[in-house]
Write an enzyme that holds these catalytic residues in place. Structure first.
Site, mmCIF file in Angstrom:
data_model
loop_
_atom_site.group_PDB
_atom_site.id
_atom_site.type_symbol
_atom_site.label_atom_id
_atom_site.label_comp_id
_atom_site.label_asym_id
_atom_site.label_seq_id
_atom_site.Cartn_x
_atom_site.Cartn_y
_atom_site.Cartn_z
ATOM 1 N N ASP A 78 22.311 3.110 19.497
ATOM 2 C CA ASP A 78 22.541 4.637 20.259
ATOM 3 C C ASP A 78 23.430 6.666 20.191
ATOM 4 O O ASP A 78 22.858 7.180 19.183
ATOM 5 C CB ASP A 78 23.376 4.799 21.695
ATOM 6 C CG ASP A 78 22.621 4.941 23.110
ATOM 7 O OD1 ASP A 78 22.731 4.021 23.536
ATOM 8 O OD2 ASP A 78 20.934 5.373 23.106
ATOM 9 N N ILE A 81 20.860 7.897 17.451
ATOM 10 C CA ILE A 81 20.027 8.691 18.165
ATOM 11 C C ILE A 81 19.946 10.102 18.744
ATOM 12 O O ILE A 81 21.065 10.191 19.573
ATOM 13 C CB ILE A 81 19.365 7.623 19.285
ATOM 14 C CG1 ILE A 81 18.773 6.280 19.121
ATOM 15 C CG2 ILE A 81 17.691 8.832 19.652
ATOM 16 C CD1 ILE A 81 17.524 5.184 19.647
ATOM 17 N N GLU A 117 21.526 7.237 26.406
ATOM 18 C CA GLU A 117 22.908 8.091 26.377
ATOM 19 C C GLU A 117 21.884 9.582 25.872
ATOM 20 O O GLU A 117 21.213 9.241 24.759
ATOM 21 C CB GLU A 117 23.624 8.043 25.491
ATOM 22 C CG GLU A 117 24.303 7.258 25.976
ATOM 23 C CD GLU A 117 25.681 6.486 24.943
ATOM 24 O OE1 GLU A 117 25.965 7.064 23.846
ATOM 25 O OE2 GLU A 117 26.417 5.514 24.868
ATOM 26 N N ASP A 119 21.789 12.988 24.118
ATOM 27 C CA ASP A 119 22.845 14.376 23.680
ATOM 28 C C ASP A 119 22.364 15.611 24.264
ATOM 29 O O ASP A 119 23.398 15.999 24.264
ATOM 30 C CB ASP A 119 22.364 14.089 22.107
ATOM 31 C CG ASP A 119 22.510 12.173 21.665
ATOM 32 O OD1 ASP A 119 21.898 11.498 21.202
ATOM 33 O OD2 ASP A 119 23.408 11.489 22.358
ATOM 34 N N HIS A 163 4.200 20.994 25.272
ATOM 35 C CA HIS A 163 3.294 22.181 24.698
ATOM 36 C C HIS A 163 3.209 22.835 23.453
ATOM 37 O O HIS A 163 4.021 22.956 22.701
ATOM 38 C CB HIS A 163 3.691 23.176 26.249
ATOM 39 C CG HIS A 163 2.638 22.397 27.516
ATOM 40 N ND1 HIS A 163 1.992 21.827 27.952
ATOM 41 C CD2 HIS A 163 3.714 21.934 28.848
ATOM 42 C CE1 HIS A 163 2.270 21.161 28.996
ATOM 43 N NE2 HIS A 163 3.413 21.272 29.290
ATOM 44 N N CYS A 205 -0.462 19.683 22.389
ATOM 45 C CA CYS A 205 -2.435 20.206 21.793
ATOM 46 C C CYS A 205 -1.662 20.852 20.088
ATOM 47 O O CYS A 205 -1.183 21.394 20.112
ATOM 48 C CB CYS A 205 -2.445 21.033 22.876
ATOM 49 S SG CYS A 205 -2.677 20.255 24.244
ATOM 50 N N SER A 231 -4.495 17.499 23.714
ATOM 51 C CA SER A 231 -4.518 16.028 23.719
ATOM 52 C C SER A 231 -4.343 15.937 25.552
ATOM 53 O O SER A 231 -3.653 16.885 26.188
ATOM 54 C CB SER A 231 -2.738 15.843 23.492
ATOM 55 O OG SER A 231 -2.558 15.834 22.417
ATOM 56 N N SER A 233 -3.656 13.612 29.435
ATOM 57 C CA SER A 233 -2.749 13.193 29.705
ATOM 58 C C SER A 233 -3.679 11.475 30.248
ATOM 59 O O SER A 233 -4.899 11.248 29.959
ATOM 60 C CB SER A 233 -2.325 13.392 30.793
ATOM 61 O OG SER A 233 -3.005 13.730 31.689
#
Lengths: 391, 575
Positions: A78, A81, A117, A119, A163, A205, A231, A233
């Site tokens: 973590d 990241i 976690e 951030d 998006h 997209c 793109s 879903s």
């Protein structure tokens, strides 16, 4: 017979003489390999760009959390990241199962988990914060968990989902970032030696437009769709009522679930994830700026944190011994008055509280001007020589 | 395992002292954990976890070398305390609103969202700078957006929020209070909070904290309270106390999911298997004061404890988890309770707040405080912190009780400064017995600059809860003795006198709409562009290229015909 025995003893003597050399060569090779390896640590920056308050953008958060889960499973801790989620889906009041975010329908896999976690969340996910995290230009009081403390031996994975359009991405539906800005940010990172190799994955997209303008070395990019394509879903869940994931990330997650820390899968396998027959859009990738051959790059070079460990049997002496804290001396000799708690609502004290002493400020411009005017008028009417009558 | 190791160390120390061995000094910190379960009259269950770490050390003493050996006290918080010279720190994260009328008073109250108030040490020279850095560091520790706390939502109360720990000087210049009503609480806040516990979430009562069950509740609040307290009864030396509290109200019955029976497994989807080995005491208390005969508690226990908490004498069944027989043969402890009757203890103090008015220009904030005591009047301290974009008109402030004007005996008002400081209003009001007091103030909504709007401005803007602090007269004498054996839930607020107890009530936060411009992008762009093009470029083009020519009016039809014929004939035309 004698010739054979002579040969074997000769060979034996040769072996004895040359074996130490061979062994030291082996050690040197090993040491050389250790120090010339490409990267020594791994970082990941995972961003979800959905709009605040839009429940049907659940899938973007699920996308980011599934990559987060894979990356944690493969070993990146973590502290390495930086997770940025623009909206809270797990504890949203519309979530029929609070504290969960599912990626597969019928609630098979909870990618939120019990040990997450985040951030940057909510209003903190802005273009400015994202670029500051990448380039490292954060205010001095920013805590460590919010910084990308990478160096020139770090492999960084950057994942964006949300998006987007041809050449730009939307942040929270109120700001945009263009592909040129992103390319410049990566160039800044390269100039400041903030990465060794960087893998950029985008699931929006027209995602391929975002990596068209990259010009820094050691960058590899993957996108879920080409310019002009959307793109799509994946599947909705009827209990939650929204689409759970995007197609590209769904198949990416399925691919990553097969990868384990010792896996030898390479980037060419990653490029094959989600062909057009499954994804409807055409995923694209860009490897011309990358110096190594993609076939020789392991998935775990970016998604995992495989550390090279050197084992030693020598003992190391610590420099100074830990001294016990100074005991409180003489506490029994002196008479210490007992400490007391403060009265929580001292009514009498509050009523008779003196007004707070305000700090003295020099008089404002208006007051000064007013006084100057008064004095001017006074001197004009009465003149200075008349002052002595007054004072 | 840990207790065994520490015991063996102590034995070795005793033996080794004669041989002058370098062994650890005796540990001066201890850890206690407890869980209190209180069935509420509406059918809900209130569960309150408290974890307390006591440490006999001094972070702020200059003579002593910096503290570097942490055992039970978390190092991240210890470093924060010493770096910023913090005397007292209280931070809470709450999801949901505590319904005082249905649930009674909580053990430790908290407002919705995040609340942080800190007392700094009197040696600090730059309190605002320390406050800013402290909020940033805490936002990293708790994974919350506490970095949004700045001068526009921080206030310095002048009479509320007195320190809950030891001390004599209370100069309110060292106090800072801020609240973020919009802050969400989710697993990412619970994860670092659990990591601060000595046993983590692996042993003891913290194994019950599974986020899927904890957040599926009508009220969830987790808090951290750090303060210096008396080490012993004589109170000659200080010790630092860290309390981590987690209050949950489960609504299985009212949301129609179950009957009036519950068990630990049903609430938390876990059972207890062992106490935390580092804890010196680990207990579960169940409140059986209301109709003890109608309760069915399994496993049964003979241990009972009586405590006076919040002005009422309550009886609790106690389960001691440090004793192995509590866990029975299955080595797991699952508490089961069924009850039938309901009995309500009407809270003596209760407050509400709402916004009145219509439109997007003006409004009125009404705060209503109820005193339900039949014959006693008592004073309350009301603290209101309103953001600067709701411009209060203090001349319209009215306080009425029983439809008569009630003049507060103390008013402290600090007006707001646009974009710098919020309003702060503190009043000490005497509440007549069995009455309702209404405080109203009118305000006007400000128009913000377009960059100051959040990405979702149509949601509205939050105003933090008001705080009502009071010393409520108690029916039962409270004990002023401080003992180590007192259960944690009754020893949070120090009791100075026996006849009253201190309570803090938070009102609802307000959600107001400010006049919001239309942010839709194509509309703005088209309007602006077309206007600029038409007005700017159009007039410029005309100026540069337009020429004026004299234009004769066209002649009448007869003349035109005559000119036509003349042209054919080749004769000069008419004028």
């Amino acid at each position: 017979m004698g010739y054979y025995s002579l040969l074997t003893t000769c060979a034996f003597i040769h072996l004895l003489v040359f074996m130490p050399y061979a062994y030291s060569n082996y050690l040197e090779n090993k040491a050389g390999q250790f120090f010339s390896s490409g990267h020594t640590n791994n970082w990941a920056v995972l961003v979800s760009l959905n709009k605040l308050g839009f429940w049907f953008n659940y899938r973007h958060v699920a996308n980011t959390l599934s990559v987060y889960r894979s990356v944690k499973r493969l070993g990146i801790p973590d502290s390495h990241i930086v997770l940025m989620l623009a909206d809270d889906m797990a504890c949203n009041y519309r979530n029929p199962k609070p504290a969960t975010v599912f990626s597969h329908k019928n609630m098979e896999l909870n990618v939120y988990g019990d040990d997450v976690e985040v951030d940057y969340r909510g209003y903190e996910v802005t273009v400015e914060n994202f670029l500051r995290v990448l380039t490292g230009r954060l205010p001095p009081s920013t805590p460590r968990s919010k910084r990308l403390l990478s160096d020139d031996r770090s492999n960084i994975l950057i994942y964006l989902t949300g998006h987007g359009g041809n050449g730009f991405l939307k942040f929270q539906d109120s700001e945009e970032i263009s592909n040129m800005e992103l390319a410049d940010a990566f160039e800044q990172m390269w100039q400041k030696r903030r990465y060794n190799e960087l893998l950029f994955i985008i699931d929006t997209c027209q995602g391929a437009s975002m990596y068209e303008r990259f010009y820094s070395p050691n960058l590899m990019a993957l996108a879920s769709s080409q310019v002009g394509e959307d793109s799509l879903s994946h599947q909705p869940d009827l209990a939650i009522g929204v689409h759970l994931m995007d197609k590209y990330t769904f198949y990416l997650l399925e691919f990553l679930e097969e990868v384990h820390p010792a896996s030898q899968a390479n980037m060419n396998d990653l490029f094959k994830v989600c062909p057009q027959s499954q994804c409807v859009s055409t995923p694209g990738h860009r490897t011309d700026l990358f110096q190594r051959n993609p076939g020789s790059v392991l998935i775990t070079d970016f998604f995992g944190s495989v550390r090279k460990v050197e084992i030693t049997k020598d003992t190391i002496n610590l420099t100074s011994s830990v001294k016990p804290p100074i005991q409180r001396s003489g506490s029994s000799d002196m008479t210490i008055e007992s400490l007391t708690y403060v009265d929580q609502l001292p009514v009498a004290e509050i009523i008779h509280q003196k007004p707070k002493q305000k700090d003295w400020h020099p008089p404002d411009g208006f007051i000064l001007g007013l006084w100057t005017l008064i004095l001017l008028v006074f001197f004009q009417t009465y003149g200075i020589k008349h002052l002595k009558h007054i004072f | 395992k840990f207790s065994q190791i520490s015991r063996s160390y102590d034995i070795v120390c005793l033996l080794g002292r004669s041989y002058r061995c370098k062994c650890r000094p005796p540990a001066r910190d201890q850890f206690q954990e407890e869980l209190v379960i209180r069935p509420l009259h509406s059918g809900d269950i209130y569960a309150s976890f408290q974890f307390r770490t006591l440490w006999d050390t001094d972070f702020l003493q200059e003579r002593q070398k910096k503290v570097s050996h942490y055992r039970l006290f978390p190092k991240s918080l210890g470093q924060v305390l010493s770096k910023f010279s913090v005397r007292e720190l209280h931070i809470s994260f709450t999801q949901g609103f505590w319904r005082t009328m249905q649930w009674g008073q909580p053990f430790i109250p908290s407002p919705p969202g995040a609340e942080l108030w800190v007392w700094f040490h009197h040696t600090v020279s730059d309190v605002d700078g320390n406050w800013k850095e402290l909020t940033n560091v805490l936002s990293g520790i708790f994974c919350a957006s506490l970095n949004f706390i700045d001068m526009t939502n921080t206030v310095q109360p002048s009479a509320s929020f007195k320190p809950l720990g030891l001390g004599n000087a209370t100069d309110h210049r060292f106090l800072r209070y801020a609240t973020l009503p919009r802050e969400i609480v989710c697993t990412e806040n619970l994860t670092p909070w659990k990591k601060l516990l000595p046993c983590g979430s692996k042993a003891g009562l913290a194994v019950l904290m599974k986020s899927e069950k904890l957040f599926h509740s009508s009220f969830h609040s987790q808090a951290v309270h750090i303060r210096p307290i008396c080490q012993d009864e004589q109170c000659t030396s200080k010790a630092w106390e860290l309390r981590q509290t987690l209050n949950v109200v489960f609504d299985h019955y009212t949301s129609g999911q179950g009957k009036k029976e519950w068990s630990l497994f049903k609430m938390f989807s876990r059972t207890l298997t062992e106490a935390c080995p580092l804890a010196s005491s680990s207990k579960v208390y169940v409140d059986i004061t209301d109709n003890p005969e109608l309760f069915e508690l399994s496993p049964a226990t003979h241990l009972l404890s009586r405590a006076v908490v919040l002005g009422d004498r309550r009886t609790y069944s106690v389960y001691d988890l440090t004793r192995a027989e509590t866990f029975g043969q299955l080595r797991s402890f699952n508490l089961l309770l069924r009850w039938k009757g309901d009995n309500m203890l009407r809270p003596l103090l209760h407050a509400e707040r709402y916004v009145a008015g219509f439109g997007l220009q003006t409004g009125e904030i009404h705060t209503v405080i109820y005193n339900n005591h039949p014959y006693r009047a008592f004073p309350v301290l009301l603290m209101d912190s309103v953001p600067w974009y709701l411009q209060l008109y203090v001349h319209t402030l009215t306080v009425t009780s029983k439809s008569r004007d009630n003049k507060p005996s103390y008013i402290h008002y600090q007006p707001a400064k646009d974009r710098h400081r919020p309003h702060l209003l503190e009043m000490l009001i005497q509440l007549p017995p069995h009455s309702m007091t209404e405080v109203t103030v009118q305000f006007e909504r400000a128009l913000l600059k377009w960059t100051e709007y959040t990405p979702d401005p149509n949601h509205g803007f939050y105003v933090g809860s008001s705080v009502v602090s009071a010393l409520v007269p108690s029916m039962v004498a409270m004990s002023t003795n401080f003992t180590q054996d007192q259960p944690l839930f009754s020893s949070f607020v120090p009791v100075k006198e026996e006849s009253s107890y201190f309570v803090r009530v938070y009102t609802e936060p307000l959600l107001v709409n400010l006049p919001t411009p239309d942010f839709s992008m194509p509309y703005n762009v088209i309007c602006l562009t077309c206007t600029v093009v038409a007005v700017g470029y159009g007039s410029f083009y005309n100026l540069l290229t337009r020429t004026f020519q004299v234009d004769e009016p066209s002649p009448p039809l007869a003349k035109r015909l005559a000119n036509f014929i003349r042209r054919i004939r080749g004769v000069p035309l008419l004028a």
